[in-house]
Design a protein around this motif. Structure first.
Motif, PDB file in Angstrom:
ATOM      1  N   GLN A  73      -0.874   7.246  -7.195  1.00 32.10           N
ATOM      2  CA  GLN A  73      -0.012   6.745  -6.118  1.00 32.10           C
ATOM      3  C   GLN A  73      -0.230   7.552  -4.835  1.00 32.10           C
ATOM      4  N   HIS A 145       4.051   2.909 -18.287  1.00 33.18           N
ATOM      5  CA  HIS A 145       4.976   2.336 -17.292  1.00 33.18           C
ATOM      6  C   HIS A 145       4.677   2.874 -15.898  1.00 33.18           C
ATOM      7  N   MET A 148       1.621   1.119 -14.393  1.00 35.21           N
ATOM      8  CA  MET A 148       1.998  -0.249 -14.003  1.00 35.21           C
ATOM      9  C   MET A 148       2.750  -0.210 -12.665  1.00 35.21           C
ATOM     10  N   ARG A 149       3.669   0.752 -12.536  1.00 36.01           N
ATOM     11  CA  ARG A 149       4.475   0.873 -11.318  1.00 36.01           C
ATOM     12  C   ARG A 149       3.599   1.104 -10.092  1.00 36.01           C
ATOM     13  N   GLY A 151       0.556   0.176  -9.476  1.00 34.67           N
ATOM     14  CA  GLY A 151      -0.080  -1.064  -9.034  1.00 34.67           C
ATOM     15  C   GLY A 151       0.891  -1.993  -8.342  1.00 34.67           C
ATOM     16  N   LEU A 152       2.076  -2.123  -8.917  1.00 31.89           N
ATOM     17  CA  LEU A 152       3.072  -3.033  -8.345  1.00 31.89           C
ATOM     18  C   LEU A 152       3.625  -2.492  -7.032  1.00 31.89           C
ATOM     19  N   ASP A 153       3.872  -1.185  -6.958  1.00 35.77           N
ATOM     20  CA  ASP A 153       4.490  -0.607  -5.753  1.00 35.77           C
ATOM     21  C   ASP A 153       3.524  -0.501  -4.577  1.00 35.77           C
ATOM     22  N   GLY A 155       0.595  -2.314  -4.347  1.00 34.10           N
ATOM     23  CA  GLY A 155      -0.155  -3.555  -4.105  1.00 34.10           C
ATOM     24  C   GLY A 155      -1.637  -3.401  -4.375  1.00 34.10           C
ATOM     25  N   PRO A 157      -4.403  -3.013  -7.182  1.00 31.26           N
ATOM     26  CA  PRO A 157      -4.573  -3.158  -8.634  1.00 31.26           C
ATOM     27  C   PRO A 157      -4.963  -1.836  -9.265  1.00 31.26           C
TER      28      PRO A 157
END
Ligand SMILES: Nc1c(NC[C@H](O)[C@H](O)[C@H](O)CO)[nH]c(=O)[nH]c1=O
Ligand SMILES: CC(=O)[C@@H](O)COP(=O)(O)O
Length: 203
Positions: A73, A145, A148-149, A151-153, A155, A157
């Protein structure tokens, strides 16, 4: 269906994947590095097979799997911020050029040999091997988890490239370095193609 009568694993994408314009981040652990290193190499080889330029592949390492989501991140956010700053500098240059007539396009030249701009995809690579306590379960749950976060947070992949194995041999087999005649399958290659495919995902 079932048994050995079907292909376990991912089917090739139905369309050509051209990664020549992509910038990819790989974050890997130093824990279990004898197994992690072949996985990283498998991912890099796969990225290159799909056209990603070596200069556009950034590889960073962290102590263990628990550090993967935070590092991914942080590095993704930094790349996004640098990209925003670059655009602002280019606009500033263009404005100064129009007012002074002098070309101050120093920001237009890419720094280093790699592509400017944010990462198009990331791959988090690690190997968790069950010990004699519940530590494995807690890390595996948190890391899956967490990745996954990211990628989602962000944007961007972010491929889950963490083996969660009960034995050393299970992990070695999934890195293509099994002890027996059957060396197994290096999952790093699958993670590289997934990163390219998801980076190119468009409507
Ligand atoms: N046992 C494994 C670990 N444990 C270390 C943690 O991931 C972490 O670095 C530590 O708890 C400090 O925060 N890490 C792996 O990658 N693989 C293992 O099998
Ligand atoms: C995945 C782990 O953290 C594990 O290797 C640690 O082993 P143990 O549960 O015996 O402390």
């Amino acid at each position: 269906m079932g048994g050995d009568d079907f292909h376990k694993g991912v089917k090739e994408a139905p369309h050509k994947l051209d990664g020549s314009s992509l910038k990819i981040l790989i974050v890997h652990t130093r824990w279990n590095h004898e197994i992690v290193d072949p996985l990283v190499q498998g991912a890099i080889s796969s990225l290159q097979k799909y056209g990603v330029q070596t200069s556009n592949i950034t590889v960073r390492d962290v102590p263990g799997a628990y550090e993967l989501p935070g590092a991914a991140q942080k590095l993704i956010r930094q790349s996004q911020q640098q990209s925003t700053n670059l655009v602002a500098n280019i606009v500033e240059d263009l404005l100064s050029t129009t007012t002074t007539g002098s070309s101050a396009g120093q920001h237009l030249s890419s720094k280093g040999s790699g592509k400017q701009g944010p990462f198009d995809a990331a791959i988090c690579i690690g190997v968790l091997i069950k010990g004699s306590t519940m530590h494995f379960e807690y890390i595996a749950d948190a890391v899956s988890h967490g990745i996954m976060r990211v990628g989602l947070d962000t944007g961007v992949p972010t491929v889950f490239g963490v083996l969660t194995c009960l034995t050393d041999e299970q992990a070695m087999q999934r890195a293509g370095i099994g002890r027996g005649e059957d060396k197994g399958h290096n999952h790093g290659g699958d993670w590289g193609s997934a990163a390219v495919e998801m980076a190119l995902l468009r409507i």
